[in-house]
Design a protein around this motif. Structure first.
Motif, PDB file in Angstrom:
ATOM      1  N   VAL A 232       0.831  -1.400  -0.044  1.00 25.98           N
ATOM      2  CA  VAL A 232       0.027  -0.144   0.126  1.00 25.98           C
ATOM      3  C   VAL A 232       0.914   1.206   0.003  1.00 25.98           C
ATOM      4  O   VAL A 232       0.597   2.056  -0.629  1.00 25.98           O
ATOM      5  CB  VAL A 232      -1.075  -0.051   1.231  1.00 25.98           C
ATOM      6  N   GLU A 233       2.023   1.271   0.931  1.00 28.79           N
ATOM      7  CA  GLU A 233       2.859   2.617   0.905  1.00 28.79           C
ATOM      8  C   GLU A 233       3.603   2.564  -0.398  1.00 28.79           C
ATOM      9  O   GLU A 233       3.540   3.846  -1.150  1.00 28.79           O
ATOM     10  CB  GLU A 233       3.992   2.085   1.837  1.00 28.79           C
TER      11      GLU A 233
ATOM     12  N   CYS B 230      -8.455 -10.468   0.571  1.00 24.38           N
ATOM     13  CA  CYS B 230      -7.360  -9.361   0.660  1.00 24.38           C
ATOM     14  C   CYS B 230      -7.155  -8.309  -0.121  1.00 24.38           C
ATOM     15  O   CYS B 230      -6.677  -7.371   0.397  1.00 24.38           O
ATOM     16  CB  CYS B 230      -6.007 -10.495   0.308  1.00 24.38           C
ATOM     17  N   CYS B 231      -7.909  -8.252  -1.218  1.00 21.55           N
ATOM     18  CA  CYS B 231      -7.886  -7.054  -2.054  1.00 21.55           C
ATOM     19  C   CYS B 231      -8.848  -6.113  -1.361  1.00 21.55           C
ATOM     20  O   CYS B 231      -8.539  -4.803  -1.443  1.00 21.55           O
ATOM     21  CB  CYS B 231      -8.525  -7.545  -3.252  1.00 21.55           C
ATOM     22  N   GLU B 232      -9.879  -6.618  -0.610  1.00 20.45           N
ATOM     23  CA  GLU B 232     -10.770  -5.677  -0.033  1.00 20.45           C
ATOM     24  C   GLU B 232      -9.903  -4.952   1.177  1.00 20.45           C
ATOM     25  O   GLU B 232      -9.976  -3.691   1.433  1.00 20.45           O
ATOM     26  CB  GLU B 232     -11.963  -6.277   0.612  1.00 20.45           C
TER      27      GLU B 232
ATOM     28  N   LEU C 114      -6.978  -0.737   3.976  1.00 21.25           N
ATOM     29  CA  LEU C 114      -5.883  -0.191   4.185  1.00 21.25           C
ATOM     30  C   LEU C 114      -5.400   1.302   3.605  1.00 21.25           C
ATOM     31  O   LEU C 114      -4.832   2.179   4.062  1.00 21.25           O
ATOM     32  CB  LEU C 114      -4.803  -1.001   4.324  1.00 21.25           C
ATOM     33  N   LEU C 115      -5.221   1.069   2.175  1.00 20.71           N
ATOM     34  CA  LEU C 115      -4.979   2.177   1.401  1.00 20.71           C
ATOM     35  C   LEU C 115      -5.637   3.546   1.611  1.00 20.71           C
ATOM     36  O   LEU C 115      -5.113   4.582   1.827  1.00 20.71           O
ATOM     37  CB  LEU C 115      -5.173   1.801  -0.009  1.00 20.71           C
ATOM     38  N   LEU C 116      -6.949   3.357   1.777  1.00 28.02           N
ATOM     39  CA  LEU C 116      -7.780   4.650   2.137  1.00 28.02           C
ATOM     40  C   LEU C 116      -7.415   5.028   3.485  1.00 28.02           C
ATOM     41  O   LEU C 116      -7.490   6.391   3.462  1.00 28.02           O
ATOM     42  CB  LEU C 116      -9.381   4.021   2.044  1.00 28.02           C
TER      43      LEU C 116
ATOM     44  N   PRO D  38      -5.125   7.739  -7.339  1.00 30.01           N
ATOM     45  CA  PRO D  38      -3.950   7.175  -8.225  1.00 30.01           C
ATOM     46  C   PRO D  38      -3.728   5.627  -7.632  1.00 30.01           C
ATOM     47  O   PRO D  38      -3.598   4.717  -8.770  1.00 30.01           O
ATOM     48  CB  PRO D  38      -2.887   7.983  -8.389  1.00 30.01           C
ATOM     49  N   ALA D  39      -3.531   5.581  -6.484  1.00 25.13           N
ATOM     50  CA  ALA D  39      -2.978   4.286  -6.021  1.00 25.13           C
ATOM     51  C   ALA D  39      -4.165   3.481  -5.727  1.00 25.13           C
ATOM     52  O   ALA D  39      -3.867   2.220  -6.317  1.00 25.13           O
ATOM     53  CB  ALA D  39      -2.616   4.670  -4.458  1.00 25.13           C
ATOM     54  N   LEU D  40      -5.487   3.807  -5.516  1.00 19.15           N
ATOM     55  CA  LEU D  40      -6.533   3.074  -5.757  1.00 19.15           C
ATOM     56  C   LEU D  40      -6.799   2.360  -7.216  1.00 19.15           C
ATOM     57  O   LEU D  40      -7.170   1.180  -7.135  1.00 19.15           O
ATOM     58  CB  LEU D  40      -7.730   3.860  -5.530  1.00 19.15           C
ATOM     59  N   ARG D  41      -6.546   3.338  -8.092  1.00 17.44           N
ATOM     60  CA  ARG D  41      -6.655   2.886  -9.652  1.00 17.44           C
ATOM     61  C   ARG D  41      -5.850   1.564  -9.783  1.00 17.44           C
ATOM     62  O   ARG D  41      -5.998   0.880 -10.617  1.00 17.44           O
ATOM     63  CB  ARG D  41      -6.630   4.147 -10.463  1.00 17.44           C
ATOM     64  N   ARG D  42      -4.514   2.029  -9.217  1.00 15.16           N
ATOM     65  CA  ARG D  42      -3.442   0.930  -9.554  1.00 15.16           C
ATOM     66  C   ARG D  42      -3.663  -0.435  -8.999  1.00 15.16           C
ATOM     67  O   ARG D  42      -3.598  -1.391  -9.442  1.00 15.16           O
ATOM     68  CB  ARG D  42      -1.847   1.514  -8.961  1.00 15.16           C
ATOM     69  N   LEU D  43      -4.395  -0.072  -7.829  1.00 16.83           N
ATOM     70  CA  LEU D  43      -4.565  -1.509  -6.938  1.00 16.83           C
ATOM     71  C   LEU D  43      -5.707  -2.285  -7.726  1.00 16.83           C
ATOM     72  O   LEU D  43      -5.868  -3.354  -7.769  1.00 16.83           O
ATOM     73  CB  LEU D  43      -5.224  -1.057  -5.596  1.00 16.83           C
TER      74      LEU D  43
END
Ligand SMILES: [Zn+2]
Length: 90
Positions: free
Chosen positions: A37-38, A61-63, A68-70, A82-87
């Protein structure tokens, strides 16, 4: 003597390479997901293919990674977009 030849397309090679990744359990994934996530939030190159492969096949795990990302993004006051889109771009 067999003359059978299979043409390897880049896509086939990619799939073969993916399936050869070390298998991660959900525990392994959980242990490394904060680092991933970092990495996403820092817009760093994705160098954790095994983790990514696990996330793409494991909705739990994706959820977890998404939550965690949020959380981390809010904590660090950065835009999670942007990170969410990559995920999510599996
Ligand atoms: Zn999992």
């Amino acid at each position: 003597m067999t003359t059978f030849r299979r043409k390897l397309t880049p896509e086939t090679v990619r799939r073969l390479t993916l399936s050869a990744e070390p298998w991660l359990s959900c525990d392994d994934c959980f242990a490394a997901v904060d680092e991933y996530v970092e990495l996403l939030l820092a817009n760093a190159p994705d160098d954790m293919p095994a983790l990514r492969a696990h996330l793409s096949g494991c909705s739990a795990c994706c959820e977890e990674a998404r939550s965690l990302l949020l959380l981390v993004a809010a904590d660090e006051n950065v835009d999670p977009g942007p990170a969410l889109r990559r995920l999510e771009e599996f």
